[in-house]
Design an enzyme around this catalytic site. Structure first.
Site, PDB file in Angstrom:
ATOM      1  N   ASP A   9       0.827  -1.205   0.000  1.00 22.91           N
ATOM      2  CA  ASP A   9       0.000   0.000   0.000  1.00 22.91           C
ATOM      3  C   ASP A   9       0.860   1.253   0.000  1.00 22.91           C
ATOM      4  O   ASP A   9       1.874   1.323   0.702  1.00 22.91           O
ATOM      5  CB  ASP A   9      -0.921   0.026   1.221  1.00 22.91           C
ATOM      6  CG  ASP A   9      -1.889  -1.151   1.234  1.00 22.91           C
ATOM      7  OD1 ASP A   9      -2.028  -1.805   0.183  1.00 22.91           O
ATOM      8  OD2 ASP A   9      -2.495  -1.410   2.291  1.00 22.91           O
ATOM      9  N   LYS A  19      -6.859  10.174  10.113  1.00 20.19           N
ATOM     10  CA  LYS A  19      -6.355   9.546   8.894  1.00 20.19           C
ATOM     11  C   LYS A  19      -7.202   9.859   7.666  1.00 20.19           C
ATOM     12  O   LYS A  19      -6.684  10.293   6.628  1.00 20.19           O
ATOM     13  CB  LYS A  19      -6.258   8.029   9.074  1.00 20.19           C
ATOM     14  CG  LYS A  19      -5.793   7.296   7.815  1.00 20.19           C
ATOM     15  CD  LYS A  19      -5.680   5.793   8.016  1.00 20.19           C
ATOM     16  CE  LYS A  19      -5.263   5.117   6.717  1.00 20.19           C
ATOM     17  NZ  LYS A  19      -5.119   3.647   6.882  1.00 20.19           N
ATOM     18  N   ASP A  47      -4.381   2.482  -5.006  1.00 15.70           N
ATOM     19  CA  ASP A  47      -2.975   2.605  -4.609  1.00 15.70           C
ATOM     20  C   ASP A  47      -2.544   1.453  -3.710  1.00 15.70           C
ATOM     21  O   ASP A  47      -1.576   1.580  -2.959  1.00 15.70           O
ATOM     22  CB  ASP A  47      -2.711   3.953  -3.924  1.00 15.70           C
ATOM     23  CG  ASP A  47      -3.534   4.127  -2.658  1.00 15.70           C
ATOM     24  OD1 ASP A  47      -4.436   3.308  -2.424  1.00 15.70           O
ATOM     25  OD2 ASP A  47      -3.281   5.086  -1.913  1.00 15.70           O
TER      26      ASP A  47
END
Length: 1401
Positions: A892, A961, A1163
């Site tokens: 990741d 986050k 991603d």
């Protein structure tokens, strides 16, 4: 169809080396598309006698495809071709497709029922030709000819389709009379009127050969052959599929002067398999291999109690797999057999629904409960009655359509039938009825059966699904005919095939040279014809509305439901037949809205119905997806899927994509999607069995919702209680019901997923992928795919395995630590973490539901359990490194958007935060932001802030986050607050009770601190984001030269008002008059040469009168003005998305070249554990290749070329020196605002002239722009109020957030728009839509003022504590379009990335 598919040419028995050797070097290179050509009879560039474009290049209809692609079969690449390398791109000559000049004139329906709108006429023509109603198709052609809406070549395309169907009728019923009509049509409608082409002549020759003999045949053949160029008259027919080899022999014998060599003549006359080919041969699929079935040993999935037919329909579709014995993989069958099974899966959605309805109907009849809703029967049984009644209704309707078309004097209803009738004829009444019922039930389920659905939504969704189903039926019919023709073409001799290929090469070489010449002259590439047979035209909005309304009206009139009620006096059971649906009008936000409302009895049955019955055909594929070769060519075997996910009516992206495909610019994107699609998957049976046991147990385990949720409901207050207390109680009850309803809906959806997983548990399957307009790839199957939640990802494993090896074993341990949540440590520490927890891992595998439950504490528990199974199996072997692993191991990115920004800006500090710079430990940007937020909160605590005190100790990495991740993608303040609130509710559910402050206020406080922290970080990203916003804002306020030239015509019409201009500027001459012409959308090219077109426009509306009600439909058009606010705010995040999409696809191509299995979730890149090191090298190399080029410089050069000569509307501060001088100039000259624009356009023309005298005139002209250029600088420009340029960490002052501050209803709408624009995916989920009204200043205590001292000005406005600022007056002027200088790049060298272990980890 008579015309042979060009697919036959791909099956030519030619060795590949001979095929390649015949191609010239010019043909093996990429050539640009065909430029504009003069319309002359028989241009050699016209399409030649093929009907489909399924494979490259043999299935194109013109030499255009042959010149734009090398003549090498699919799957074979030349040695020097490396698709994973970036292809050269010249930004000074980007792909530019000019707008249509003007909107075409529209006329009313004529007496024949033929519309006057171009799109409507083309849709009706297509339908009439498809069903063989050539009398109606001829009327459409006649009206098109009179209105002159199409050019000659486009009209010839339509006439060729007409002749093709005429020929089919002659083939079915040969005769002189039928052929005579065709010859007459050619003479009256085409000859000497239109630039007919080789295809036209081929049809006429075929008609002559079929119906004439002796002297008449000789005369007709000589006449038509005389219309061909004498040079290569026969050779020009080689590429066609109309004339067989024997036909060509007859023509050559009649016309010996054409000079065909005797050897070739002999070859043709002896050719095998050249008999005439039927036009509509439908070949029944061959029998697939049969298995001896035996009962399955896998337990059934515990079904959720849900009424309706959604789950039953899905199970019926999946029943195919129950015919197979356990452990028998369809992959063991031949490719053709797997394709036939896949075709059945795609077709079975409707057939499965009909079978279930019929079965339940029979059961109800046996029980004597037919039609009684509340008698315990299934809804699907009633649906069968609806289907029978609706089928009969539609049969009668088709008869009425025939009468309407034949009637000479038509009523209004008959006129309507003439419009939608041809569309309905393309299907059968039985199938139309099924699709109508399914789409209606699906729409009600998705919008809420108790609330109903707007009529406009129901109509549009119904029309869309009907159109898709009709297109599927058409493709099935054509596929049968193509298959038959292909078998007949396989016997073509190599000599004929070689002659065809040589002729194609000669013609392609000529056109390639012409194309290069055209490109050197700077002309824009030609658009694909609107009438091309290659293009599958969607129905127009008007036609779609009428079709949907007609079907919905039929359903409302036929669907009945029997309701039983107890008589209030006699207590007897009384039954009554009532309409199942009603059409009513409701007031919503002050507007009258037509609504489709289900009967209350029906609504009670539907409230628990899962969504998406009709999408059951979008299951994983059991055969490799079809390679992508066109916009709608690829993916599923039969179902139509679009390459790019575009909104209905969005034409720009489709037009640019199709042109880029034709020019060969999107090969890397197409091949990248093929790589993703060919990754083979299996269900992880160990995890599935644990999940199934947990599911059937009904307990809440690892985010699986419970079967019987215990949601406490407060006691009802006393009747005499305070009304406010009662109101609060009702609110709490409603909230509890919403929680239960949400849990049930979640269980219904997971039930769907588990049923599919159970059906595919023994199968190898595939996910076809497509992309959004930015190039981001998504799997098309809706329910089960690897982009799902944790429980779905835990079920996935690769179909093929690889031995671990030492490094693979290490990466498997690291992967387990990552999914557990221990992913911020070093790699060695993560490996050690797995080693130290071996006993917990073994316990998790041996006793997953009744053991210690270690895996349940993981961040991603089901993926952790899958890793436990895999690692335990390896460790149980004497040599763990020899274990063959199928588990995908993830790598990741670290906030991938910020990684791209740091590389673009050369920001060394930012690069360190996102692991672009090598380090001993992984950097964590989320923790860094959390630390800054904590520091700011500590300062506020010292000031006595109750908000800071309430959240002290509660700021964790998880809390910040999502907001940090999405901030780079343009998340609004409202969206950020919602994200923080979600985390607070999840981790601190009692926060409001403990602190006495509403949680949403605390979320606003934390979100502000996060934004402030980000504003102090990533300086390079700040500069790049601001520059992108600045150039985007200028483009959105730009008029291009051709658009300005069209304005000149408007000005001429305003001359009678010239005298008024001396005293006052009229409204027509103000900015508002010109804003409708600002339609320059933002377009750029990705590193993989995919054109990205932002779709945000202010679309107009159109009133459509239907048989139900008048509809106001949004009608998107390329000439609509752009939505400047959306264009600007979405540009930076969309540009970054296009870069990360390019990075992913480039990595996929290189991994495929290296023999690695590859999958991705944006991603997050996946491969086998043994190949992680190799994939990591690929990931880094791909990123470096992209950012080693000057990405920003290339974008600036492309914009300068794309918008060359544009003039944009700028704003200047009025009180500056330049502002004062411009005001003085305007007082002296009194020029209209539009005239100022034309003056500036004239000045730019003169300055650009090569004539010194013209240049001198231009320099002498005085305009506001010339004044600005002489004495101003960029700092004098003001930013438009609706175009606030977004910057990282700024709280954007949008209308959505302003509305939120006022607590207005508009905030919800605008907030949803802003969240949709950002489109940032977090953990596989789209960002949630925001709601406004929660930040009303009246709800915020004054104590919040002190804690916002460090906030931005807008944050203070949000809380009502900022002083009012006086607006500074501004002037609007037209300036030549220029772009600001590119921000200076920092000293970060992207090559350092090669040594970064934690770039992706």
């Amino acid at each position: 169809m008579l015309v042979r598919s060009a697919a036959a040419r791909q099956s030519l028995p030619l060795p590949l080396h001979r095929l390649a050797s015949t191609a010239s070097p010019q043909l093996l290179s990429r050539c640009s598309s065909l430029g504009t050509q003069q319309q002359q009879p028989l241009p050699t560039s016209r399409r030649l006698l093929t009907t489909a474009q399924q494979l490259r290049p043999w299935k194109r209809k013109s030499f255009r495809a042959l010149r734009s692609r090398p003549l090498i079969p699919p799957g074979v690449r030349l040695a020097h071709s490396r698709l994973f390398e970036l292809q050269p791109y010249d930004p000074s000559s980007p792909l530019i497709i000019k707008d249509q000049d003007t909107v075409t004139n529209k006329e009313r329906l004529n007496n024949n029922g033929i519309p006057g709108d171009l799109e409507d006429m083309l849709a009706i023509f297509d339908a009439c030709v498809e069903v063989g109603r050539l009398d109606r198709a001829g009327l459409v052609l006649a009206r098109l000819g009179r209105m002159r809406l199409l050019n000659g070549n486009e009209m010839v395309d339509l006439h060729n389709r007409y002749l093709q169907e005429r020929l089919a009728q002659i083939f079915a019923n040969p005769g002189i009379d039928n052929a005579e009509d065709m010859h007459k049509w050619f003479e009256l409608q085409i000859h000497n009127k239109l630039p007919y082409n080789v295809e036209t002549i081929a049809y006429m020759l075929k008609a002559s050969l079929l119906s004439s003999r002796d002297s008449r045949l000789h005369r007709l053949v000589e006449r038509y052959m005389g219309m061909l160029p004498k040079e290569n008259a026969l050779g020009s027919l080689f590429l066609g599929d109309v004339l067989s080899a024997k036909d060509m022999t007859v023509v050559a014998e009649i016309c010996p002067e054409l000079g065909l060599p005797e050897d070739d003549l002999e070859v043709w006359s002896n050719a095998e398999g050249s008999e005439d080919i039927p036009f509509s041969s439908e070949i029944s699929p061959g029998n697939t291999r049969q298995f001896n079935t035996r009962p399955s040993e896998t337990p059934q999935v515990l079904g959720v109690v849900q009424k309706g037919s959604g789950m039953d329909t899905l199970k019926q579709t999946l029943s195919l797999f129950s015919e197979l014995p356990p452990d028998n993989d369809i992959a063991s069958l031949s490719y053709e057999e797997r394709r036939q099974i896949q075709s059945r899966l795609e077709r079975d959605a409707i057939e499965a629904a009909l079978a279930r309805w019929r079965s339940d109907n029979e059961n109800l009849q046996d029980m004597g409960l037919m039609g009684h809703v509340n008698s315990g029967g299934r809804l699907s049984g009633k649906l069968y009655d609806w289907h029978v009644a609706l089928t009969a209704y539609l049969k009668a309707e088709l008869n009425l359509i025939d009468e309407a078309e034949a009637c000479t004097s038509k009523s209004r209803e008959q006129m309507e039938r003439c419009l939608y009738g041809p569309m309905l004829r393309q299907s059968t009444p039985k199938r139309l009825a099924a699709v109508t019922i399914l789409s209606c039930m699906s729409a009600l389920s998705m919008h809420g059966a108790d609330r109903g659905v707007p009529i406009s939504t129901a109509i549009s969704q119904m029309a869309k699904i009907v159109e898709e189903d009709i297109r599927l039926q058409i493709s099935e019919r054509k596929a049968g005919a193509r298959s038959y023709r292909k078998r007949n073409m396989q016997n073509m001799t190599p000599q004929i095939a070689m002659e065809q290929l040589r002729f194609a090469h000669r013609e392609a070489s000529k056109e390639a040279q012409q194309q290069e010449s055209t490109r050197r002259e700077g002309e824009a590439p030609a658009l694909e014809s609107r009438t091309s047979q290659n293009v599958v035209r969607p129905w127009s909005g008007n036609i779609s509305a009428k079709v949907g309304a007609a079907l919905l009206k039929a359903l409302i009139e036929t669907a009945k439901i029997t309701v039983e009620r107890e008589h209030p006096d006699t207590t007897e059971i009384v039954s009554q037949e009532q309409p199942a649906f009603t059409h009513s009008v409701q007031l919503r936000r002050g507007k009258k809205i037509g609504m489709l409302l289900p009967n209350k009895a029906l609504s009670s049955l539907m409230q628990m119905e899962p969504k998406g019955d009709f999408l059951a055909r979008h299951l994983p594929m059991v055969v490799e997806p079809e390679p992508w070769t066109g916009f709608e060519k690829g993916g599923f075997v039969e179902s139509v899927a679009s390459l790019v996910r575009v909104k209905q009516g969005d034409k720009d992206q489709r037009i640019y994509t199709e042109e880029a495909i034709h020019q060969g610019q999107m090969d890397q994107v197409l091949k990248g999607l093929d790589v993703l699609g060919k990754t083979a998957w299996r269900i992880n049976r160990e995890v599935f069995h644990v999940m199934l046991e947990a599911w059937n147990g009904g307990e809440a385990i690892a985010e699986l919702p419970p079967l019987h949720p215990q949601v406490p409901i407060p006691e009802e207050p006393e009747p005499t209680a305070d009304p406010l207390i009662k109101r609060a109680w009702m609110k709490q009850v409603k909230a509890a019901e919403n929680i239960k309803s949400g849990i049930h809906s979640q269980r219904c959806f997971i039930n769907f997923q588990l049923e599919i997983a159970r059906a595919f548990r023994d199968q190898t399957f595939y996910f076809p992928h497509n992309i959004d307009f930015r190039g981001r790839a998504y799997p098309i199957p809706a329910y089960l795919n690897h982009m799902g939640a944790d429980h779905v990802r835990g079920l996935m494993k690769f179909a093929k395995g690889k031995a671990l090896g030492e490094q693979g074993l290490r990466w498997l341990k690291v992967h387990l630590a990552n999914v557990y949540g221990y992913d911020k440590a070093s790699l060695s520490e993560r490996e050690k973490f797995a080693t130290e927890n071996v006993e917990n891992i073994r316990d998790s595998v041996n006793n997953p539901l009744n053991g210690k439950g270690w895996w349940l504490q993981a961040e991603d528990p089901w993926q952790c359990l899958a890793a436990c199974f895999e690692l335990r199996a390896a460790l149980d072997l004497p040599d763990p490194t020899s274990f063959v692993s199928q588990l995908p191991v993830h790598q990741d990115g670290t906030c991938n958007g910020l990684q791209h920004y740091a590389a673009l800006g050369g920001d060394t500090w930012g690069a360190q935060q996102v692991n672009l710079v090598p380090g001993d430990r992984p950097a964590d940007v989320y923790s860094a932001v959390a630390d800054l937020v904590k520091e700011n909160i500590a300062k506020d605590i010292e000031k006595g802030s109750p908000y800071a005190t309430a959240v002290s100790g509660k700021i964790t990495r998880k809390v910040v986050k999502q907001t940090v991740m999405t901030n780079v993608y343009g998340v609004t303040f409202i969206g950020a607050k919602k994200q923080v609130l979600r985390q607070l509710d999840a981790h601190y559910p009692n926060l409001t009770q403990e602190s006495g402050i509403e949680a949403h206020l605390l979320a606003s406080y934390i979100a502000t601190k996060i934004f402030n922290a980000l504003s102090t970080m990533f300086e390079g990203a700040h500069d790049i984001q601001y520059w992108l916003g600045e150039i985007g804002g200028r483009v959105c306020r730009t008029l291009l030269p051709e658009q300005i030239d069209n304005l000149d015509k408007i000005l001429v019409a305003d001359k009678p008002r010239a005298s008024k201009l001396k005293t006052k500027l009229t409204k027509r001459d103000t900015e508002k008059d010109l804003l409708s012409n600002l339609r320059s959308t933002l377009i750029w090219t990705t590193p993989l040469r995919m054109p990205v077109v932002q779709p945000y426009r202010q679309s107009g509306t159109n009133k459509v009168q239907t048989c139900l009600q008048e509809l106001i439909l949004t009608v998107p058009n390329r000439t609509d003005p752009v939505n400047r606010r959306k264009q600007l705010q979405a540009f930076p995040p969309n540009f970054i998305h296009s870069l990360d999409a390019s990075h992913m696809l480039l990595s996929a191509l290189e991994c495929d070249e290296a023999g690695l299995t590859f999958a991705a979730v944006h991603d997050s890149f996946w491969t086998h554990a043994a190949d992680v090191d190799s994939m990591n090298n690929v990931i880094r190399d791909s990123f470096i290749r992209i950012h080693s080029e000057d990405v920003i410089g290339r974008l600036a050069a492309e914009f300068q070329a794309r918008y060359k000569g544009g003039i944009y509307l700028a704003k200047v501060q009025q009180e500056t020196p330049v502002g004062k001088k411009i005001r003085k100039h305007r007082r002296l000259h009194r020029r209209a605002f539009k005239q100022e624009l034309l003056d500036e356009r004239e000045r730019q023309k003169l300055l650009a002239s090569s004539d010194p005298e013209d240049q001198a005139k231009g320099q002498e002209m005085v305009t506001p722009a010339s004044i600005f250029e002489s004495m101003a600088s960029a700092k004098d420009l003001a930013v438009a109020s609706d175009e606030v340029i977004p910057k990282l960490g700024d709280i954007q002052t949008t209308r959505a957030t302003k509305s939120a501050a006022d607590g207005s209803e508009e905030a919800e709408e605008n907030g949803e728009e802003m969240e949709a624009e950002a489109e940032a995916e977090v953990s596989g989920e789209e960002m949630e839509a925001t709601e406004g009204g929660e930040d009303d200043p009246s709800l915020v205590p004054r104590q919040l003022d002190n804690c916002l001292d460090s906030a931005t000005y807008f944050a203070k406005v949000m809380k009502g504590v900022a002083p009012k600022q006086k607006k500074r007056a501004q002037l609007e002027i037209w300036l030549p379009l220029t772009f600001p200088s590119i921000p200076k790049k920092g000293d970060f060298d992207v090559q350092q990335l090669k040594d970064s272990k934690y770039f992706f980890s």
